[in-house]
Design an enzyme around this catalytic site. Sequence first.
Site, PDB file in Angstrom:
ATOM      1  N   GLU A 112      41.291 -10.110  -7.166  1.00 48.22           N
ATOM      2  CA  GLU A 112      41.439 -10.777  -5.959  1.00 48.22           C
ATOM      3  C   GLU A 112      41.362 -12.336  -6.432  1.00 48.22           C
ATOM      4  O   GLU A 112      40.584 -13.175  -5.820  1.00 48.22           O
ATOM      5  CB  GLU A 112      40.290 -10.521  -5.107  1.00 48.22           C
ATOM      6  CG  GLU A 112      40.227  -9.146  -4.479  1.00 48.22           C
ATOM      7  CD  GLU A 112      39.050  -8.824  -3.370  1.00 48.22           C
ATOM      8  OE1 GLU A 112      38.782  -9.736  -2.775  1.00 48.22           O
ATOM      9  OE2 GLU A 112      39.003  -7.649  -3.255  1.00 48.22           O
TER      10      GLU A 112
ATOM     11  N   ASP B 161      41.417 -16.190  -7.053  1.00 48.98           N
ATOM     12  CA  ASP B 161      41.771 -17.458  -6.650  1.00 48.98           C
ATOM     13  C   ASP B 161      40.742 -18.362  -7.029  1.00 48.98           C
ATOM     14  O   ASP B 161      39.731 -17.809  -7.444  1.00 48.98           O
ATOM     15  CB  ASP B 161      41.753 -17.594  -5.127  1.00 48.98           C
ATOM     16  CG  ASP B 161      40.855 -16.777  -4.312  1.00 48.98           C
ATOM     17  OD1 ASP B 161      39.653 -16.693  -4.654  1.00 48.98           O
ATOM     18  OD2 ASP B 161      40.947 -16.389  -3.038  1.00 48.98           O
TER      19      ASP B 161
HETATM   20  C1  XIL Z   1      39.764 -10.878   3.198  1.00 47.43           C
HETATM   21  C2  XIL Z   1      40.782 -11.507   3.750  1.00 47.43           C
HETATM   22  O1  XIL Z   1      41.758 -12.216   2.702  1.00 47.43           O
HETATM   23  C3  XIL Z   1      41.010 -12.086   4.938  1.00 47.43           C
HETATM   24  O2  XIL Z   1      42.167 -12.071   5.537  1.00 47.43           O
HETATM   25  C4  XIL Z   1      39.826 -10.982   6.166  1.00 47.43           C
HETATM   26  O3  XIL Z   1      39.800 -12.105   7.140  1.00 47.43           O
HETATM   27  C5  XIL Z   1      38.600 -10.904   5.388  1.00 47.43           C
HETATM   28  O4  XIL Z   1      38.766 -10.261   4.083  1.00 47.43           O
HETATM   29  N1  XIL Z   1      36.378  -9.692  -0.741  1.00 47.43           N
HETATM   30  C6  XIL Z   1      37.180  -8.455  -0.207  1.00 47.43           C
HETATM   31  C7  XIL Z   1      38.922  -8.635   0.519  1.00 47.43           C
HETATM   32  O5  XIL Z   1      37.314  -7.470  -0.948  1.00 47.43           O
HETATM   33  O6  XIL Z   1      38.735  -7.830   1.193  1.00 47.43           O
HETATM   34  C8  XIL Z   1      38.449 -10.025   1.295  1.00 47.43           C
HETATM   35  O7  XIL Z   1      39.700 -10.309   1.996  1.00 47.43           O
HETATM   36  C9  XIL Z   1      37.808 -11.197   0.506  1.00 47.43           C
HETATM   37  C10 XIL Z   1      36.734 -10.941   0.017  1.00 47.43           C
END
Ligand code: XIL
Length: 299
Positions: free
Chosen positions: A235, A237
Amino acid sequence: EGTLGGAAAQSGRYFGAAIASGRLGDGAYTSIAGREFNSVTPENEMKPDATEPQQGRFSFAAGDRVYNWAVQNGKQVRGHTLAWHSQQPGWMQNLGGGALRQAMVNHINGVMAHYKGKLVQWDVVNEAFADGSSGARRDSNLQRTGNDWIEVAFRTARAADPGAKLCYNDYNIENWTWAKTQAVYSMVKDFKQRGVPIDCVGFQSHFNNDSPYDGNFRTTLRSFAALGVDVAVTELDVQGAPATTYANVANDCLSVPRCLGITVWGVRDTDSWRSEQSPLLFDGNGNKKPAYTSVLGAL
Ligand code: XIL
Protein backbone atom coordinates in the site's frame (compact mmCIF):
# COMPACT_ATOMS: atom_id res chain seq x y z
CA GLU A 1 9.90 5.60 -21.55
CA GLY A 2 8.34 2.33 -20.48
CA THR A 3 5.78 1.69 -17.79
CA LEU A 4 5.98 0.73 -14.13
CA GLY A 5 4.37 -2.64 -14.71
CA GLY A 6 6.55 -3.38 -17.71
CA ALA A 7 9.72 -2.46 -15.86
CA ALA A 8 8.77 -4.57 -12.84
CA ALA A 9 7.95 -7.52 -15.09
CA GLN A 10 11.54 -7.54 -16.34
CA SER A 11 12.51 -9.02 -12.98
CA GLY A 12 9.39 -11.18 -12.69
CA ARG A 13 7.65 -8.75 -10.37
CA TYR A 14 4.53 -6.62 -10.61
CA PHE A 15 3.86 -2.95 -10.01
CA GLY A 16 0.27 -2.40 -8.94
CA ALA A 17 -2.13 0.21 -7.68
CA ALA A 18 -5.17 0.36 -5.45
CA ILE A 19 -8.15 0.86 -7.74
CA ALA A 20 -11.50 2.33 -6.67
CA SER A 21 -14.61 1.10 -8.46
CA GLY A 22 -16.15 4.57 -8.27
CA ARG A 23 -13.40 6.01 -10.43
CA LEU A 24 -13.59 3.51 -13.27
CA GLY A 25 -15.79 5.95 -15.21
CA ASP A 26 -13.03 8.58 -15.15
CA GLY A 27 -11.15 8.30 -18.43
CA ALA A 28 -8.05 10.12 -17.23
CA TYR A 29 -7.83 7.72 -14.28
CA THR A 30 -8.37 4.54 -16.28
CA SER A 31 -5.97 5.63 -18.97
CA ILE A 32 -3.11 6.04 -16.47
CA ALA A 33 -4.03 2.95 -14.49
CA GLY A 34 -4.53 0.84 -17.60
CA ARG A 35 -1.17 1.88 -19.00
CA GLU A 36 1.13 1.83 -15.98
CA PHE A 37 0.15 -1.03 -13.67
CA ASN A 38 0.03 -4.79 -14.09
CA SER A 39 -1.54 -5.56 -10.72
CA VAL A 40 -4.66 -4.24 -8.99
CA THR A 41 -5.83 -4.19 -5.38
CA PRO A 42 -9.46 -3.15 -4.84
CA GLU A 43 -9.18 -0.19 -2.47
CA ASN A 44 -12.38 -0.93 -0.51
CA GLU A 45 -14.54 -3.29 -2.59
CA MET A 46 -13.44 -6.62 -1.11
CA LYS A 47 -13.51 -5.56 2.52
CA PRO A 48 -16.02 -7.19 4.89
CA ASP A 49 -18.47 -4.26 4.93
CA ALA A 50 -18.57 -4.34 1.13
CA THR A 51 -18.81 -8.10 0.58
CA GLU A 52 -21.15 -9.14 3.41
CA PRO A 53 -23.27 -6.08 4.25
CA GLN A 54 -25.90 -8.30 5.89
CA GLN A 55 -24.95 -11.51 7.61
CA GLY A 56 -24.99 -14.41 5.17
CA ARG A 57 -25.91 -12.17 2.21
CA PHE A 58 -22.86 -11.61 0.12
CA SER A 59 -22.45 -8.74 -2.33
CA PHE A 60 -19.76 -8.88 -4.99
CA ALA A 61 -20.95 -6.23 -7.44
CA ALA A 62 -18.32 -3.63 -6.60
CA GLY A 63 -15.54 -6.16 -6.15
CA ASP A 64 -16.42 -7.74 -9.46
CA ARG A 65 -16.33 -4.34 -11.18
CA VAL A 66 -12.73 -3.86 -10.09
CA TYR A 67 -11.83 -7.48 -10.78
CA ASN A 68 -13.35 -7.44 -14.27
CA TRP A 69 -11.70 -4.13 -15.19
CA ALA A 70 -8.36 -5.54 -14.06
CA VAL A 71 -8.65 -8.80 -15.97
CA GLN A 72 -9.98 -7.11 -19.11
CA ASN A 73 -6.90 -4.90 -18.99
CA GLY A 74 -4.45 -7.71 -18.43
CA LYS A 75 -3.75 -7.22 -14.74
CA GLN A 76 -3.54 -9.63 -11.85
CA VAL A 77 -5.54 -8.97 -8.68
CA ARG A 78 -4.68 -9.06 -4.96
CA GLY A 79 -7.63 -9.63 -2.65
CA HIS A 80 -7.93 -7.21 0.27
CA THR A 81 -9.05 -8.11 2.95
CA LEU A 82 -10.93 -10.90 4.80
CA ALA A 83 -10.45 -10.46 8.56
CA TRP A 84 -9.90 -6.96 9.95
CA HIS A 85 -11.02 -4.92 12.95
CA SER A 86 -11.96 -2.03 10.67
CA GLN A 87 -14.56 -1.68 7.90
CA GLN A 88 -16.63 -4.48 9.39
CA PRO A 89 -20.34 -4.38 8.59
CA GLY A 90 -22.47 -3.23 11.50
CA TRP A 91 -23.78 -6.69 12.26
CA MET A 92 -20.24 -8.00 12.63
CA GLN A 93 -19.19 -5.14 14.89
CA ASN A 94 -21.93 -6.24 17.25
CA LEU A 95 -20.82 -9.86 17.42
CA GLY A 96 -18.36 -11.50 19.80
CA GLY A 97 -17.20 -14.84 21.07
CA GLY A 98 -18.17 -18.01 19.25
CA ALA A 99 -20.73 -16.25 17.06
CA LEU A 100 -18.10 -13.84 15.73
CA ARG A 101 -15.56 -16.62 15.26
CA GLN A 102 -18.06 -18.60 13.21
CA ALA A 103 -19.04 -15.47 11.27
CA MET A 104 -15.37 -14.85 10.42
CA VAL A 105 -15.01 -18.40 9.13
CA ASN A 106 -18.23 -18.13 7.12
CA HIS A 107 -17.11 -14.79 5.72
CA ILE A 108 -13.76 -16.14 4.57
CA ASN A 109 -15.45 -19.16 3.00
CA GLY A 110 -18.12 -17.10 1.25
CA VAL A 111 -15.81 -14.49 -0.24
CA MET A 112 -13.03 -16.88 -1.18
CA ALA A 113 -15.48 -19.25 -2.86
CA HIS A 114 -16.67 -16.43 -5.13
CA TYR A 115 -13.12 -15.52 -6.18
CA LYS A 116 -11.69 -19.03 -6.09
CA GLY A 117 -8.88 -19.48 -8.59
CA LYS A 118 -9.06 -15.82 -9.67
CA LEU A 119 -6.82 -13.94 -7.24
CA VAL A 120 -3.07 -14.31 -6.94
CA GLN A 121 -2.91 -13.22 -3.30
CA TRP A 122 -5.31 -12.58 -0.44
CA ASP A 123 -4.66 -10.36 2.55
CA VAL A 124 -6.29 -12.87 4.87
CA VAL A 125 -5.68 -10.89 8.06
CA ASN A 126 -5.06 -7.15 8.18
CA GLU A 127 -3.56 -5.02 10.96
CA ALA A 128 -3.82 -7.44 13.89
CA PHE A 129 -0.97 -5.99 15.96
CA ALA A 130 -0.92 -2.98 18.26
CA ASP A 131 1.05 0.17 17.58
CA GLY A 132 3.80 1.29 19.91
CA SER A 133 6.32 -0.68 21.90
CA SER A 134 4.15 -3.43 23.41
CA GLY A 135 4.50 -5.97 20.62
CA ALA A 136 1.02 -7.11 21.61
CA ARG A 137 -1.96 -7.99 19.52
CA ARG A 138 -4.34 -5.16 18.78
CA ASP A 139 -7.44 -5.29 20.93
CA SER A 140 -10.46 -5.95 18.74
CA ASN A 141 -13.61 -8.02 18.71
CA LEU A 142 -11.72 -10.62 16.66
CA GLN A 143 -8.80 -10.74 19.10
CA ARG A 144 -11.25 -11.16 21.98
CA THR A 145 -12.52 -14.40 20.37
CA GLY A 146 -9.15 -15.94 21.29
CA ASN A 147 -5.51 -15.56 20.33
CA ASP A 148 -5.80 -18.33 17.74
CA TRP A 149 -8.15 -16.31 15.51
CA ILE A 150 -5.37 -15.49 13.05
CA GLU A 151 -4.31 -19.07 12.47
CA VAL A 152 -7.95 -20.15 12.19
CA ALA A 153 -8.38 -17.50 9.50
CA PHE A 154 -5.36 -18.79 7.57
CA ARG A 155 -6.35 -22.47 7.84
CA THR A 156 -9.86 -21.61 6.67
CA ALA A 157 -8.48 -19.58 3.78
CA ARG A 158 -6.13 -22.33 2.61
CA ALA A 159 -8.98 -24.81 2.42
CA ALA A 160 -11.25 -22.31 0.65
CA ASP A 161 -8.85 -21.43 -2.19
CA PRO A 162 -5.64 -23.46 -2.26
CA GLY A 163 -4.46 -21.51 -5.32
CA ALA A 164 -4.16 -18.10 -3.67
CA LYS A 165 -1.10 -16.94 -1.77
CA LEU A 166 -2.22 -16.15 1.76
CA CYS A 167 -0.75 -12.98 3.24
CA TYR A 168 -0.63 -11.25 6.60
CA ASN A 169 -0.73 -7.47 5.95
CA ASP A 170 0.11 -4.59 8.29
CA TYR A 171 1.57 -1.07 8.61
CA ASN A 172 4.50 0.13 10.70
CA ILE A 173 6.26 -3.20 10.26
CA GLU A 174 8.76 -1.87 7.73
CA ASN A 175 11.39 -0.69 10.23
CA TRP A 176 13.32 -3.68 11.57
CA THR A 177 13.93 -1.97 14.93
CA TRP A 178 10.24 -1.50 15.75
CA ALA A 179 8.57 -3.76 18.33
CA LYS A 180 5.57 -4.24 16.05
CA THR A 181 7.84 -5.55 13.29
CA GLN A 182 9.45 -8.02 15.67
CA ALA A 183 6.08 -9.16 16.98
CA VAL A 184 4.79 -9.95 13.49
CA TYR A 185 8.10 -11.63 12.68
CA SER A 186 7.71 -13.88 15.74
CA MET A 187 4.18 -14.81 14.71
CA VAL A 188 5.23 -15.72 11.17
CA LYS A 189 8.17 -17.73 12.50
CA ASP A 190 5.83 -19.61 14.82
CA PHE A 191 3.32 -20.21 12.02
CA LYS A 192 6.02 -21.62 9.75
CA GLN A 193 7.33 -23.86 12.53
CA ARG A 194 3.86 -25.20 13.33
CA GLY A 195 2.68 -25.56 9.75
CA VAL A 196 0.04 -22.84 9.83
CA PRO A 197 -0.51 -22.02 6.14
CA ILE A 198 0.95 -18.56 5.46
CA ASP A 199 2.64 -17.66 2.17
CA CYS A 200 3.39 -13.97 2.32
CA VAL A 201 3.66 -10.84 4.40
CA GLY A 202 2.43 -7.51 3.07
CA PHE A 203 4.18 -4.35 4.20
CA GLN A 204 1.69 -1.53 3.70
CA SER A 205 4.43 1.14 3.64
CA HIS A 206 2.39 4.25 4.39
CA PHE A 207 5.44 6.40 5.07
CA ASN A 208 5.03 9.84 6.60
CA ASN A 209 6.73 12.16 9.06
CA ASP A 210 5.56 10.09 12.03
CA SER A 211 6.50 6.76 10.45
CA PRO A 212 9.30 7.59 8.06
CA TYR A 213 11.00 5.29 5.62
CA ASP A 214 14.22 3.82 7.05
CA GLY A 215 17.06 2.24 5.13
CA ASN A 216 16.72 -0.94 7.18
CA PHE A 217 13.49 -1.81 5.30
CA ARG A 218 15.49 -4.22 3.15
CA THR A 219 16.74 -5.97 6.28
CA THR A 220 13.12 -6.46 7.28
CA LEU A 221 12.14 -7.82 3.87
CA ARG A 222 15.15 -10.14 3.77
CA SER A 223 14.57 -11.38 7.33
CA PHE A 224 10.93 -12.25 6.72
CA ALA A 225 11.80 -13.93 3.41
CA ALA A 226 14.35 -16.05 5.26
CA LEU A 227 11.47 -17.51 7.28
CA GLY A 228 10.15 -19.02 4.04
CA VAL A 229 7.46 -16.53 3.05
CA ASP A 230 7.18 -14.15 0.13
CA VAL A 231 7.06 -10.44 0.86
CA ALA A 232 5.33 -7.57 -0.91
CA VAL A 233 4.99 -3.81 -0.60
CA THR A 234 1.22 -3.57 -0.56
CA GLU A 235 0.00 0.00 0.00
CA LEU A 236 2.91 2.32 -0.74
CA ASP A 237 2.48 6.05 -0.37
CA VAL A 238 4.98 8.56 0.96
CA GLN A 239 4.22 12.00 2.40
CA GLY A 240 5.47 14.53 -0.14
CA ALA A 241 6.47 11.71 -2.49
CA PRO A 242 10.25 12.26 -2.29
CA ALA A 243 11.88 10.74 -5.38
CA THR A 244 14.68 9.20 -3.32
CA THR A 245 12.30 7.34 -1.01
CA TYR A 246 10.36 5.83 -3.89
CA ALA A 247 13.61 4.70 -5.54
CA ASN A 248 14.85 3.27 -2.23
CA VAL A 249 11.69 1.20 -1.76
CA ALA A 250 11.98 -0.15 -5.30
CA ASN A 251 15.63 -1.03 -4.75
CA ASP A 252 14.76 -2.69 -1.43
CA CYS A 253 12.21 -4.93 -3.11
CA LEU A 254 14.55 -5.74 -5.99
CA SER A 255 17.28 -6.71 -3.51
CA VAL A 256 15.13 -9.53 -2.11
CA PRO A 257 14.38 -12.42 -4.49
CA ARG A 258 11.16 -13.24 -2.62
CA CYS A 259 9.79 -9.71 -2.95
CA LEU A 260 6.86 -10.26 -5.31
CA GLY A 261 6.12 -6.66 -6.21
CA ILE A 262 5.02 -3.20 -5.19
CA THR A 263 1.52 -1.71 -5.00
CA VAL A 264 0.94 2.04 -4.60
CA TRP A 265 -2.19 3.05 -2.70
CA GLY A 266 -3.89 5.00 -5.46
CA VAL A 267 -3.15 6.49 -8.87
CA ARG A 268 -3.13 10.32 -8.66
CA ASP A 269 -2.62 12.44 -5.54
CA THR A 270 -6.26 13.43 -5.76
CA ASP A 271 -7.28 9.77 -5.57
CA SER A 272 -5.29 9.16 -2.36
CA TRP A 273 -6.85 8.50 1.06
CA ARG A 274 -4.19 10.97 2.21
CA SER A 275 -4.49 13.45 -0.64
CA GLU A 276 -3.30 16.32 1.58
CA GLN A 277 0.12 14.63 1.70
CA SER A 278 0.42 14.42 -2.12
CA PRO A 279 1.96 10.97 -1.59
CA LEU A 280 1.60 9.28 -5.00
CA LEU A 281 3.34 9.09 -8.37
CA PHE A 282 0.91 11.21 -10.45
CA ASP A 283 -0.40 14.67 -9.66
CA GLY A 284 -4.05 15.59 -9.82
CA ASN A 285 -3.73 16.43 -13.52
CA GLY A 286 -2.31 12.99 -14.25
CA ASN A 287 1.22 14.26 -14.79
CA LYS A 288 4.15 12.08 -13.80
CA LYS A 289 5.91 13.41 -10.71
CA PRO A 290 9.68 13.19 -10.03
CA ALA A 291 9.01 10.12 -7.88
CA TYR A 292 7.56 8.38 -10.93
CA THR A 293 10.75 8.89 -12.91
CA SER A 294 12.94 7.77 -10.04
CA VAL A 295 10.99 4.63 -9.26
CA LEU A 296 10.82 3.69 -12.95
CA GLY A 297 14.57 4.17 -13.19
CA ALA A 298 15.15 1.94 -10.17
CA LEU A 299 13.06 -0.97 -11.49
C1 XIL B 1 -8.31 2.91 3.20
C2 XIL B 1 -8.93 3.39 1.90
O1 XIL B 1 -7.89 3.92 1.08
C3 XIL B 1 -9.96 4.46 2.17
O2 XIL B 1 -10.66 4.78 0.99
C4 XIL B 1 -10.95 3.98 3.24
O3 XIL B 1 -11.83 5.03 3.57
C5 XIL B 1 -10.24 3.48 4.47
O4 XIL B 1 -9.30 2.48 4.10
N1 XIL B 1 -4.68 0.20 5.55
C6 XIL B 1 -5.39 -0.66 4.74
C7 XIL B 1 -6.30 -0.10 3.69
O5 XIL B 1 -5.20 -1.87 4.82
O6 XIL B 1 -7.42 -0.93 3.49
C8 XIL B 1 -6.73 1.30 4.03
O7 XIL B 1 -7.48 1.81 2.92
C9 XIL B 1 -5.56 2.16 4.36
C10 XIL B 1 -4.81 1.64 5.55
